[in-house]
Design a protein around this motif. Sequence first.
Motif, PDB file in Angstrom:
ATOM      1  N   PHE A 278      -3.025  -0.449  14.031  1.00  0.00           N
ATOM      2  CA  PHE A 278      -2.323  -0.251  12.762  1.00  0.00           C
ATOM      3  C   PHE A 278      -3.238   0.426  11.757  1.00  0.00           C
ATOM      4  O   PHE A 278      -4.367  -0.021  11.521  1.00  0.00           O
ATOM      5  N   SER A 279      -2.736   1.523  11.183  1.00  0.00           N
ATOM      6  CA  SER A 279      -3.590   2.271  10.257  1.00  0.00           C
ATOM      7  C   SER A 279      -3.604   1.628   8.867  1.00  0.00           C
ATOM      8  O   SER A 279      -4.617   1.635   8.193  1.00  0.00           O
ATOM      9  N   ASP A 280      -2.475   1.037   8.466  1.00  0.00           N
ATOM     10  CA  ASP A 280      -2.405   0.391   7.153  1.00  0.00           C
ATOM     11  C   ASP A 280      -3.208  -0.918   7.192  1.00  0.00           C
ATOM     12  O   ASP A 280      -2.974  -1.773   8.037  1.00  0.00           O
ATOM     13  N   PRO A 281      -4.188  -1.085   6.268  1.00  0.00           N
ATOM     14  CA  PRO A 281      -5.024  -2.289   6.300  1.00  0.00           C
ATOM     15  C   PRO A 281      -4.228  -3.590   6.149  1.00  0.00           C
ATOM     16  O   PRO A 281      -4.574  -4.608   6.755  1.00  0.00           O
ATOM     17  N   VAL A 282      -3.159  -3.538   5.359  1.00  0.00           N
ATOM     18  CA  VAL A 282      -2.336  -4.751   5.198  1.00  0.00           C
ATOM     19  C   VAL A 282      -1.705  -5.130   6.538  1.00  0.00           C
ATOM     20  O   VAL A 282      -1.707  -6.293   6.945  1.00  0.00           O
ATOM     21  N   ASP A 283      -1.189  -4.126   7.261  1.00  0.00           N
ATOM     22  CA  ASP A 283      -0.584  -4.373   8.575  1.00  0.00           C
ATOM     23  C   ASP A 283      -1.624  -4.893   9.568  1.00  0.00           C
ATOM     24  O   ASP A 283      -1.328  -5.725  10.421  1.00  0.00           O
ATOM     25  N   ARG A 284      -2.839  -4.366   9.440  1.00  0.00           N
ATOM     26  CA  ARG A 284      -3.887  -4.755  10.375  1.00  0.00           C
ATOM     27  C   ARG A 284      -4.230  -6.238  10.212  1.00  0.00           C
ATOM     28  O   ARG A 284      -4.291  -6.991  11.184  1.00  0.00           O
ATOM     29  N   VAL A 285      -4.411  -6.651   8.960  1.00  0.00           N
ATOM     30  CA  VAL A 285      -4.705  -8.068   8.698  1.00  0.00           C
ATOM     31  C   VAL A 285      -3.544  -8.941   9.160  1.00  0.00           C
ATOM     32  O   VAL A 285      -3.737  -9.992   9.781  1.00  0.00           O
ATOM     33  N   ALA A 286      -2.316  -8.474   8.865  1.00  0.00           N
ATOM     34  CA  ALA A 286      -1.136  -9.247   9.270  1.00  0.00           C
ATOM     35  C   ALA A 286      -1.102  -9.388  10.794  1.00  0.00           C
ATOM     36  O   ALA A 286      -0.772 -10.452  11.320  1.00  0.00           O
ATOM     37  N   ALA A 287      -1.461  -8.322  11.504  1.00  0.00           N
ATOM     38  CA  ALA A 287      -1.446  -8.364  12.969  1.00  0.00           C
ATOM     39  C   ALA A 287      -2.497  -9.347  13.484  1.00  0.00           C
ATOM     40  O   ALA A 287      -2.235 -10.132  14.400  1.00  0.00           O
ATOM     41  N   GLU A 288      -3.673  -9.309  12.877  1.00  0.00           N
ATOM     42  CA  GLU A 288      -4.737 -10.248  13.287  1.00  0.00           C
ATOM     43  C   GLU A 288      -4.272 -11.691  13.144  1.00  0.00           C
ATOM     44  O   GLU A 288      -4.390 -12.496  14.060  1.00  0.00           O
ATOM     45  N   LYS A 289      -3.718 -11.986  11.968  1.00  0.00           N
ATOM     46  CA  LYS A 289      -3.249 -13.357  11.702  1.00  0.00           C
ATOM     47  C   LYS A 289      -2.134 -13.734  12.671  1.00  0.00           C
ATOM     48  O   LYS A 289      -2.086 -14.859  13.170  1.00  0.00           O
ATOM     49  N   ALA A 290      -1.237 -12.775  12.929  1.00  0.00           N
ATOM     50  CA  ALA A 290      -0.093 -13.060  13.796  1.00  0.00           C
ATOM     51  C   ALA A 290      -0.558 -13.345  15.226  1.00  0.00           C
ATOM     52  O   ALA A 290      -0.099 -14.286  15.863  1.00  0.00           O
ATOM     53  N   LEU A 291      -1.500 -12.531  15.717  1.00  0.00           N
ATOM     54  CA  LEU A 291      -1.979 -12.737  17.093  1.00  0.00           C
ATOM     55  C   LEU A 291      -2.636 -14.099  17.230  1.00  0.00           C
ATOM     56  O   LEU A 291      -2.457 -14.809  18.219  1.00  0.00           O
ATOM     57  N   GLU A 292      -3.386 -14.459  16.205  1.00  0.00           N
ATOM     58  CA  GLU A 292      -4.056 -15.758  16.242  1.00  0.00           C
ATOM     59  C   GLU A 292      -3.020 -16.876  16.270  1.00  0.00           C
ATOM     60  O   GLU A 292      -3.081 -17.789  17.096  1.00  0.00           O
ATOM     61  N   TYR A 293      -2.042 -16.767  15.380  1.00  0.00           N
ATOM     62  CA  TYR A 293      -1.016 -17.814  15.326  1.00  0.00           C
ATOM     63  C   TYR A 293      -0.234 -17.883  16.636  1.00  0.00           C
ATOM     64  O   TYR A 293       0.064 -18.965  17.141  1.00  0.00           O
ATOM     65  N   MET A 294       0.073 -16.696  17.182  1.00  0.00           N
ATOM     66  CA  MET A 294       0.895 -16.647  18.398  1.00  0.00           C
ATOM     67  C   MET A 294       0.084 -16.957  19.657  1.00  0.00           C
ATOM     68  O   MET A 294       0.660 -17.107  20.741  1.00  0.00           O
ATOM     69  N   GLY A 295      -1.231 -17.027  19.526  1.00  0.00           N
ATOM     70  CA  GLY A 295      -2.054 -17.305  20.700  1.00  0.00           C
ATOM     71  C   GLY A 295      -1.982 -16.190  21.730  1.00  0.00           C
ATOM     72  O   GLY A 295      -1.891 -16.459  22.932  1.00  0.00           O
ATOM     73  N   LEU A 296      -1.987 -14.952  21.253  1.00  0.00           N
ATOM     74  CA  LEU A 296      -1.846 -13.814  22.159  1.00  0.00           C
ATOM     75  C   LEU A 296      -3.079 -12.913  22.100  1.00  0.00           C
ATOM     76  O   LEU A 296      -3.742 -12.821  21.071  1.00  0.00           O
ATOM     77  N   THR A 297      -3.361 -12.259  23.229  1.00  0.00           N
ATOM     78  CA  THR A 297      -4.474 -11.320  23.310  1.00  0.00           C
ATOM     79  C   THR A 297      -3.921  -9.907  23.410  1.00  0.00           C
ATOM     80  O   THR A 297      -3.001  -9.652  24.195  1.00  0.00           O
ATOM     81  N   ALA A 298      -4.476  -9.028  22.606  1.00  0.00           N
ATOM     82  CA  ALA A 298      -4.043  -7.629  22.639  1.00  0.00           C
ATOM     83  C   ALA A 298      -4.171  -7.087  24.055  1.00  0.00           C
ATOM     84  O   ALA A 298      -5.109  -7.431  24.777  1.00  0.00           O
ATOM     85  N   GLY A 299      -3.236  -6.257  24.463  1.00  0.00           N
ATOM     86  CA  GLY A 299      -3.294  -5.647  25.785  1.00  0.00           C
ATOM     87  C   GLY A 299      -2.528  -6.411  26.851  1.00  0.00           C
ATOM     88  O   GLY A 299      -2.289  -5.891  27.935  1.00  0.00           O
ATOM     89  N   THR A 300      -2.165  -7.644  26.563  1.00  0.00           N
ATOM     90  CA  THR A 300      -1.396  -8.423  27.544  1.00  0.00           C
ATOM     91  C   THR A 300       0.004  -7.820  27.686  1.00  0.00           C
ATOM     92  O   THR A 300       0.670  -7.577  26.684  1.00  0.00           O
ATOM     93  N   PRO A 301       0.457  -7.569  28.920  1.00  0.00           N
ATOM     94  CA  PRO A 301       1.842  -7.105  29.060  1.00  0.00           C
ATOM     95  C   PRO A 301       2.799  -8.156  28.505  1.00  0.00           C
ATOM     96  O   PRO A 301       2.620  -9.357  28.779  1.00  0.00           O
ATOM     97  N   MET A 302       3.779  -7.718  27.734  1.00  0.00           N
ATOM     98  CA  MET A 302       4.731  -8.677  27.148  1.00  0.00           C
ATOM     99  C   MET A 302       5.361  -9.522  28.253  1.00  0.00           C
ATOM    100  O   MET A 302       5.623 -10.711  28.077  1.00  0.00           O
ATOM    101  N   LYS A 303       5.610  -8.876  29.400  1.00  0.00           N
ATOM    102  CA  LYS A 303       6.290  -9.596  30.486  1.00  0.00           C
ATOM    103  C   LYS A 303       5.423 -10.676  31.137  1.00  0.00           C
ATOM    104  O   LYS A 303       5.919 -11.451  31.945  1.00  0.00           O
TER     105      LYS A 303
END
Lengths: 467, 201
Positions: free
Chosen positions: A310-335
């Motif tokens: 995410f290029s927008d810094p606000v979106d980037r922080v939101a994504a970081e927080k969301a991944l942490e809350y969701m317990g997900l690792t970037a790159g994992t196939p959704m399936k």
Amino acid sequence: MGKTLSEKVWQDHVVRSADGEPDLLYIDLQLAHEVTSPQAFDGLRQAGRRVRRPELTMITEDHNTPTDDIFAPVADPVSKLQLDTVRANAKEFGLPIHSLGDIDQGVVHIIGPQLGLTQPGMTIVCGDSHTATHGAFGAIAFGIGTSEVEHVFATQTLQQAKLKTMAVNVNGELPEGVTAKDVILAIIAKVGTGGGQGHIVEYRGSTIEALSMEGRMTICNMSIEWGAKAGLVAPDEKTFAYLKDRPYAPQGADWDAAVAYWKTLRTDDDATFDVEIDVDATQLAPFVTWGTNPGQGVPLSATVPAPEDFSDPVDRVAAEKALEYMGLTAGTPMKDIKVDTVFVGSCTNGRIEDLRLAASIVEGRKVADGVRMLIVPGSQRVRQQAMDEGLDKIFTEAGADWRFAGCSMCLGMNPDQLKPGERSASTSNRNFEGRQGKGGRTHLVSPAVAAATAVAGHLASPADLNA
Amino acid sequence: MEKFIQHTGTALPLRRSNVDTDQIIPAVYLKRITKTGFEDGLFAAWRQDPEFILNKPERQGATILIPGPEFGTGSSREHAVWALQNYGFKVIIGSRFGDIFRNNAGKSGLLVAVVPQDVVDRLWDATEADPTLEVTVDLESKTISAGDISTGFDVDDYTQYRLLNGLDDIGVTLTHEDDIAAYEAERPSWKVTTLPLRTQD
Ligand code: SF4
């Protein structure tokens, strides 16, 4: 210059208009439920005011009603208090109500259309942000706060500043397996959760025209999830056919008069919108969310994004927080994401068409070990209809839990909640932190993906089941 | 409703975007039938963390909340406004808000002051550096001052007028009763009514 659909409906409801003041709009119908109404009734009582037009009001019980055994006393004392309160208020102010156990009880946005109360060209409000659902019939429908609920009770009007207009043009044929839910999730991912702020949106184009009324409702339902005040679709022959002979639809000569008016409710060819967005339906795929707001979604075949994407810094922080809350690792196939719970229901996807679709996928299959699947019809009428069609059997034979009508796990106000860390695939409209229970993790999906996920045990599309 | 003319207090910078009304107050806290007592549910999920800014000793008594963009999106629950007010907040300063939330706030006398995000950034920096920094919000002149920051803010004229005068919306509308009655007289007779109750046979 011509007018847009929403401008026409708006104009037909202006009671008073003055410079520097919001318009005073007449409200054709106010829907109410137990959670956002008690303080409004209290306000009326304190001021010694009556409800101006009880016959332009309909109340139901949905948000915190139990869905497992509706005939047992409501266990949660506070829920019980709210239900008792709304019933007492309905009685005191002479308002119609569909209570628990009544065949017409159900989620407020399901019963309006089903009873034929929701009609083209109306203004409809409710103390609930998903009121835009009713816009599928060409009505201006939006959610209001409790002070406004009280205002409408007392005056049958609402002060509302003019809104800007937006068109979302969706054209082309949807690929196989792509539903209305995927269309709206893709739109929100494209424009972001604030993209519609201050606007009334008209969804138009060949894709929208080809959708059933149920599909249109699913799309309008989620207008608020990208910030739009209201979302609507121009009424057409499908709309009229849906309404004909419903309990509250006009009859005889009234029907003809109504249809003649409804047919005028189209955006003029020379009208202009403040903003237009184009969506190519042929490029859409089944969509799921990975984060904690409905805009954080990707195609089901994609992987979990990384904050750096995410290029927008606000979106980037939101994504970081969301991944942490969701317990997900970037790159994992959704399936590859496994779920504990699948929820089919809510005012987004709790209609008969949604249940039929989900049933067609689980039929002859089993819900995966360790997964619980909750089927919560949007209304008692939908439940009855599904049982008449034998859908309940299909669900229970597959190992799903067949429930009574209500909001249920859409917002976790009744006992249907996720436990901390539990993960769901849900046909509802909000994946906010804790929405389905404290610490619960929600992936928004279509009924088709929900059903396939229940069988597979991880996020999946129906096509994956045959692979 | 109480009049709102000017307010001075300390601030709570909340560096988070998309704080929807489910975060402001989760649904399980919505079960009261009064407008008070919702402060317990304010930011409930985050409150358990002692490091959450609301729990910091130096932030006690703050009356001005400065959140990130898209504050108050999501559910229409006015309880979000009541929870903020019950806790003691008088003003919310931010760059972007959910429409329904902003409406609700105006109706309940909670001032939502809209400023560009770079002003929010400066207010964050200043109030993080000095928790005792006094922030003054003046509704008449639509200005905010805090230390060496001095800036205007947006609020629509009608909300400003109502807040300054503490006017109750219903009272204002009822002065136009004649207009409402005149409109009703013209409504087509086929328009839907919910009484008597009808059902499918
Ligand atoms: S089903 Fe969910 S979104 Fe719809 S009215 Fe109920 S709680 Fe709200």
